[in-house]
Design an enzyme around this catalytic site. Structure first.
Site, PDB file in Angstrom:
ATOM      1  N   CYS A 182      -8.844   6.811  10.036  1.00  0.00           N
ATOM      2  CA  CYS A 182      -9.205   5.521   9.406  1.00  0.00           C
ATOM      3  C   CYS A 182      -8.273   4.402   9.827  1.00  0.00           C
ATOM      4  O   CYS A 182      -7.993   3.488   9.041  1.00  0.00           O
ATOM      5  CB  CYS A 182      -9.242   5.628   7.878  1.00  0.00           C
ATOM      6  SG  CYS A 182     -10.544   6.694   7.289  1.00  0.00           S
ATOM      7  N   LYS A 216      -2.913  12.027  -3.605  1.00  0.00           N
ATOM      8  CA  LYS A 216      -1.929  12.273  -2.548  1.00  0.00           C
ATOM      9  C   LYS A 216      -0.549  12.583  -3.141  1.00  0.00           C
ATOM     10  O   LYS A 216       0.400  12.846  -2.426  1.00  0.00           O
ATOM     11  CB  LYS A 216      -1.827  11.054  -1.632  1.00  0.00           C
ATOM     12  CG  LYS A 216      -3.106  10.798  -0.825  1.00  0.00           C
ATOM     13  CD  LYS A 216      -2.850   9.775   0.258  1.00  0.00           C
ATOM     14  CE  LYS A 216      -4.085   9.047   0.722  1.00  0.00           C
ATOM     15  NZ  LYS A 216      -4.958   9.813   1.600  1.00  0.00           N
ATOM     16  N   ASP A 275       0.870  -1.176   0.000  1.00  0.00           N
ATOM     17  CA  ASP A 275       0.000   0.000   0.000  1.00  0.00           C
ATOM     18  C   ASP A 275       0.909   1.230   0.000  1.00  0.00           C
ATOM     19  O   ASP A 275       1.507   1.566   1.027  1.00  0.00           O
ATOM     20  CB  ASP A 275      -0.905  -0.045   1.241  1.00  0.00           C
ATOM     21  CG  ASP A 275      -1.734   1.224   1.407  1.00  0.00           C
ATOM     22  OD1 ASP A 275      -1.526   2.192   0.643  1.00  0.00           O
ATOM     23  OD2 ASP A 275      -2.585   1.252   2.318  1.00  0.00           O
TER      24      ASP A 275
END
Lengths: 139, 404
Positions: free
Chosen positions: B362, B224, B198
């Site tokens: 999150c 991002k 990730d």
């Protein structure tokens, strides 16, 4: 004082501050001054959903009027619920249900809070009206 | 020599003011701002090139197809992918992980294991939980130490012969920890497990070479890394992607369709059903092109100096608690001050022009680990400055004073 007068009083109180940091200072003071809620009411059923911080709200009916108490883990949230209690507490269920709370818009509270927090504000008002509705039915 | 002022000039939003307060944007972990190079590229696309791709014989369609495919090549080169068709356009990191969970997951069977970690973003937890539940797989977690690093002491049992996939974050979004992914990839391969990285928080900070790393999958989000929202990339090794069934059915991913049967298109189109986010993909290509012109080593050094400075300045505040104190970190700090609620601090910082993130980011398992509801997170990019850190500290001290 009726609800409109209480709202006007808040609008007047806020109008003396120039910038939002001062307004927040006032909200924080209101939060600090909010009377302590009975610990027994800080239970899961009294938590308002939709707030980023945890807010507990309790309501009871006395002489056909509704009285609110609340607490929050964040002081600004506590100050905001204090504002709402100031206006709504001690009113009849019907008055609470009919209130449009124009002071929120006049102060600029809604637009000044982040969307999630604003949702929290909406959730607080909604919960107060739900209490009024429920307690109105309970004779 | 790295010149932050000339970089800042390329980002129009950075000169924004809120009343008397200049914007101090320290929420780069959530999304980055966009340079003119990217904004202008998207503008140009809609003004001069807009047409659907891979279809028309007309000039505009050919131009937009070529530009979209050139963006794919730019991204492939940036990651040093062996083949351009190993680059799949997605909506973002979450979309990429869900694609792999669906399509690589289709190759897994009852009793197979997936290994993730306690510090994953929900996006790298929930798709695996859903897959494990649907197919009777076992989901294991690498635990975390109090400094916010992976605790690898039991890795030999966690990662075993049944492990089919290790899905791990390169950099923790809430703590900033840089994980030793090269070692993990080597270890996983020694047990014949595949590895998904990730990269949502890493490619904007660290150069990633997928062949040198030898990862099997890499996912990241465009927004991002200075590109538009709703864009992202899944890199996958060709042989793996070929073995995996498609994710979604629709246009662009087919070769032939009859009433009885459909044959699927080859890579990368097999995984790109429907008209894609064309302007977004071209914008992502532009962002990578822009980033490639910069010296990433200089950026790393500069960001490290920002991290050291903000950590040192925050350490002076009474009652500060840092979460994530790993040795290897990117320019992200997560903290709490005394008993002050992160939302109170965040709200008062916002009033002073400072954008930070507050909450659980999150990553609820991390918050459970530390037994806190959330943190205040300042995530810095290389367009941030020490002067902005000073403004941030000043605003933070003011907030503390107001709340005390």
């Amino acid at each position: 004082m009726n609800i409109a007068e209480k709202e006007q009083e808040l609008i007047d109180s806020f109008s003396i501050y120039d910038d939002w940091m001062e307004k927040y200072e006032y909200i924080i003071e209101l939060g600090k001054d909010l009377p302590l809620i009975d610990a027994a009411f800080k239970k899961e059923e009294n938590v308002i959903k939709g707030c980023q911080s945890t807010v507990w709200l309790h309501a009871e009916k006395k002489d056909d009027k509704i009285y609110f108490t609340a607490d929050a883990d964040a002081i600004i949230a506590k100050g905001i619920i204090a504002l709402l209690i100031d206006v709504m507490s001690g009113e009849t269920p019907q008055t609470i249900l009919d209130s449009d709370l124009k002071f929120i818009k006049e102060i600029g509270l809604q637009e000044h809070l982040s969307p999630t927090r604003s949702n929290g504000l909406v959730a607080m008002v909604k919960q107060m009206k739900l209490y009024a509705l429920a307690l109105n039915l309970k004779k | 020599m790295f010149n932050v002022n000339s970089i800042r000039e390329e980002f129009p939003i950075l000169s924004k003011k809120f009343g008397k307060y200049p914007l101090v944007y320290f929420d780069n972990g959530a999304t980055s701002q966009k340079p003119n190079f990217v904004i202008d590229r998207i503008d140009q696309y809609y003004k001069e090139e807009n047409a659907n791709i891979h279809r028309g014989v007309h000039t505009l369609s050919q131009v937009s197809t070529e530009n979209y495919e050139n963006a794919r090549q730019t991204i492939a080169s940036f990651l040093n992918a062996k083949e351009k068709h190993e680059i799949i356009f997605t909506k973002g990191t979450t979309d990429g992980i869900n694609l792999v969970a669906h399509s690589f997951g289709a190759l897994m069977s009852l009793g197979d294991e997936i290994l993730i970690s306690e510090m994953e973003h929900h996006s790298n937890i929930v798709p695996w939980q859903m897959l494990a539940e649907a197919k009777g797989l076992v989901l294991r977690y690498i635990p975390m130490t109090t400094s916010g690093e992976l605790d690898l002491k039991n890795i030999d049992t966690l990662l075993n012969e049944k492990t089919k996939l290790v899905a791990i974050t390169h950099i923790s979004n809430s703590l900033g920890t840089i994980n030793p992914i090269a070692d993990l990839i080597e270890l996983a391969h020694s047990k014949n497990a595949k590895v998904l990285i990730d990269g949502a928080q890493s490619l904007q900070h660290i150069q990633v070479d997928v062949q040198a790393l030898d990862c099997d999958f890499l996912v990241f989000s465009g927004h991002k890394i200075f590109a538009p929202t709703g864009t992202g990339i899944l890199y996958g090794k060709e042989d793996l992607l070929n073995k995996m069934p498609p994710y979604q059915g629709g246009g662009d991913m087919i070769k032939t369709v009859t009433m009885e049967k459909t044959t699927f298109n080859s890579l990368p189109h097999k995984f790109e059903a429907g008209t894609p986010n064309i302007s977004g993909g071209i914008g992502l290509g532009a962002a990578i092109e822009w980033l490639s012109q910069l010296n990433l080593n200089e950026i790393e050094v500069y960001e490290r100096s920002l991290l050291q400075y903000i950590t040192a300045e925050l350490s002076k505040i009474e009652g500060i608690r840092f979460f994530g104190t790993a040795e290897e970190k990117c320019s992200t700090v997560s903290f709490l001050i005394g008993e002050f609620h992160p939302y109170d601090i965040g709200t008062l910082l916002n009033q002073q022009g400072i954008a930070v993130r507050t909450g659980h980011h999150c990553t609820q398992p991390i918050m459970d680990f530390y037994k806190i509801p959330g943190t205040i997170r300042a995530s810095l990019s290389f367009y941030n400055t020490k002067e902005e850190i000073d403004l941030f500290i000043q605003a933070l001290n003011k907030a503390i004073k107001m709340l005390s």
